[in-house]
Design an enzyme around this catalytic site. Structure first.
Site, PDB file in Angstrom:
ATOM      1  N   HIS A  67       0.709  -1.022  -0.546  1.00 55.55           N
ATOM      2  CA  HIS A  67      -0.351   0.330  -0.011  1.00 55.55           C
ATOM      3  C   HIS A  67       0.860   1.284  -0.172  1.00 55.55           C
ATOM      4  CE1 HIS A  67      -3.214   2.313   1.729  1.00 55.55           C
ATOM      5  NE2 HIS A  67      -4.250   2.516   0.810  1.00 55.55           N
ATOM      6  N   HIS A 123      -8.588  11.364  -0.971  1.00 61.14           N
ATOM      7  CA  HIS A 123      -8.078  10.110  -0.340  1.00 61.14           C
ATOM      8  C   HIS A 123      -7.294   9.862   0.210  1.00 61.14           C
ATOM      9  CE1 HIS A 123      -5.404   6.225  -2.560  1.00 61.14           C
ATOM     10  NE2 HIS A 123      -6.995   5.909  -2.309  1.00 61.14           N
TER      11      HIS A 123
END
Length: 546
Positions: free
Chosen positions: A187, A420
């Protein structure tokens, strides 16, 4: 009017939805009307420099202006103090007007330099055509590109798609990260760049390398200064102090050692040849455990990495602080708040966590419907509330939830650009909502890590070890990095502090201030849930599985 049903591709971070298959999101307007009476194309370029291109501002621009010396000629005019700029920058939003895109950055600003010779790109989702389009066309086929992904299954469609897109380009090499833990993801969102002028640069950000994230979603970037080449490699101290360049370099090299040798061997060898002295930041990272046998780490990762550095940062004595966790995904934390109260919160506030006001900034369905991409924005934002256990989790989080758009006081200009970005910020509570200035910031973390055990790690087991599932990367800043007596203040719509501000380090805010808690009836956005109420473009939402 026939309502359209949206069932869009996912930019899922950790919660197990489909992957992004789109290349862009719809172009929209700057005012919230539904349906729009007239569409107009907004300018693509923000107002910034004289070439019409937003510039990434690395930390060398944050340095103070040199003091006058006694040898200056008396007739020399006094130099105006150099304005300090925010260490974090927001990414440009395509469908917002120039005045809301001041001091923002685009992907070509980061990697479009014709002197770029090598690019190491770490991320969760990747679009090779999008990456290539951001490079200078004259050097595009010459730049050595290394893409590090986490699609370890050989038959993963995303891995196969990456391989197909990379095949025509001999300058692109793909690397698969080591992922030993189920449900873990690669990630991290980071670029490590090398240039032909003998400089290197580290860029830590929050956007996947896909058009969706760089279009109408709020993301943020930290850029290191250009790191100069050393005349000879230097030996790092064994236990560098938090916040020092040596600590940054040690953590980065230790983090990279968790990757396969095809990544860590050449990359760490190269980075040891550069000086990290100009950096003012501290890395906070996660790597999956157990680590590979070849990479015993001298530094902690996950939540154990937080207390050693946060204990060294001065805070306001006797004043209950506010710590705001602003994230785009909330994973399953458990039916009780044990993990938050006993693991994560004490790590984020090691000396006073019981007295801290905890806030969790997460958008509501109303805010998703009104966002520039409408329900398409919700493909990047995740939590669940449908099961009994998820309902219990909602119960203990509900009192902490705050809306993304803020309370209408100081506007960050990103209310319609869905989040985000991920930030963890400690505010001096005495400053909350008071005065015309921005909030007083005691420290701020920009990171890829959402609110999840996979990202931060579970509690210690009987052997005292912490199980972490995912790769994450973040950068922590606080005012003391810029000198004794400095303060950090949130700024809105720009990267500079208003006025002279010689003693102030500005921090660009992504959300409005003061924070606005959920009202009665407010709920967090849930991507797996169906919504009949249409977004501003006239679309309803089926939800995954709907």
């Amino acid at each position: 009017m026939d309502r359209k049903r949206a069932h869009l591709a996912d930019d899922n971070d950790e919660n197990g939805g489909p992957s992004d298959k789109s290349t862009s999101t719809p172009r929209t307007l700057t005012h919230p009307i539904s349906p729009p009476s007239k569409k107009r194309r907004l300018p693509d370029q923000p107002a910034s420099d004289d070439k019409g291109k937003a510039k990434a501002v690395p930390d060398e621009a944050h340095h103070e202006a040199p003091a006058k010396t006694q040898h200056e000629a008396p007739s020399s005019p006094p130099k105006a103090p150099e304005k300090r700029r925010s260490p974090f920058q927001l990414t440009r939003i395509r469908d917002l007007p120039p005045e809301l895109n001041k001091d923002t950055v685009t992907l070509p600003d980061l990697i479009g330099d014709p002197l770029l010779s090598e690019c190491w790109e770490f991320n969760y989702l990747h679009s090779i055509p999008f990456l290539l389009s951001a490079l200078d066309p004259d050097v595009r086929p010459l730049v050595k590109i290394h893409i590090i992904h986490g699609f370890w299954k050989r038959d993963d469609p995303r891995r196969l798609a990456l391989a197909a897109d990379a095949a025509p380009h001999p300058n692109i090499t793909l690397h698969t990260a080591y992922l030993p833990v189920p449900f873990g993801t690669h990630h991290t969102k980071m670029l490590i760049l090398f240039r032909r002028d003998a400089t290197a640069q580290v860029v830590i950000h929050t956007a996947n390398l896909i058009p969706h994230d760089w279009t109408n979603m709020t993301n943020a970037v930290w850029c290191s200064p250009r790191l100069p080449l050393l005349s000879s490699p230097e030996t790092l101290p064994p236990n560098p102090l938090p916040g020092t360049p040596a600590a940054f370099q040690t953590t980065l090299l230790s983090y990279l050692s968790s990757y396969p040798r095809s990544v860590h061997t050449p990359l760490t060898a190269s980075l040891r040849s550069y000086s990290f002295a100009p950096i003012r930041a501290h890395l906070i990272a996660s790597v999956p455990t157990p680590s590979p046998p070849h990479s015993p780490s001298p530094v902690p990762f996950g939540w154990p990495s937080l207390p050693p550095v946060l204990r060294t940062i001065p805070t306001s004595p006797g004043i209950p602080a506010t710590i705001a966790l602003q994230i785009s995904s909330i994973a399953t934390l458990g039916p009780t708040d044990i993990w938050l109260r006993q693991i994560l919160f004490p790590a984020l506030a090691p000396s006073d966590h019981a007295r801290v006001k905890w806030k969790v900034i997460f958008p509501t369905p109303e805010e998703i419907r009104a966002s520039l991409a409408g329900y398409a924005s919700g493909t990047s934002i995740h939590t669940k509330t449908q099961s009994a256990q998820q309902g219990k989790q909602l119960g203990y989080l509900r009192g902490m939830f705050c809306r993304w758009d803020g309370g209408g006081g100081r506007d960050a200009g990103r209310g319609r650009a869905a989040p985000h970005v991920k930030t963890y910020v400690r505010y001096a509570a005495a400053e909350e909502g008071k005065g015309e200035g921005g909030p007083r910031v005691e420290w701020a973390l920009l990171t890829s890590a959402n609110l999840s055990k996979q990202a931060w790690g579970e509690g210690r087991n009987k052997e005292g070890r912490v199980r972490v599932a995912s790769y994450e990367m973040g950068v922590l800043v606080w005012p003391g990095l810029w000198g004794e007596g400095k303060v950090m203040e949130g700024v809105f719509g720009r990267d500079e502090v208003e006025g002279e501000g010689e003693g102030v380090v500005p921090l660009r805010m992504a959300y409005g201030w003061p924070l606005k808690g959920y009202e009665e009836g407010d709920m967090p956005w849930v991507a797996t849930k169906a919504y009949d109420e249409v977004d501003w473009m006239g679309r309803a939402w089926e939800g995954w599985g709907g």
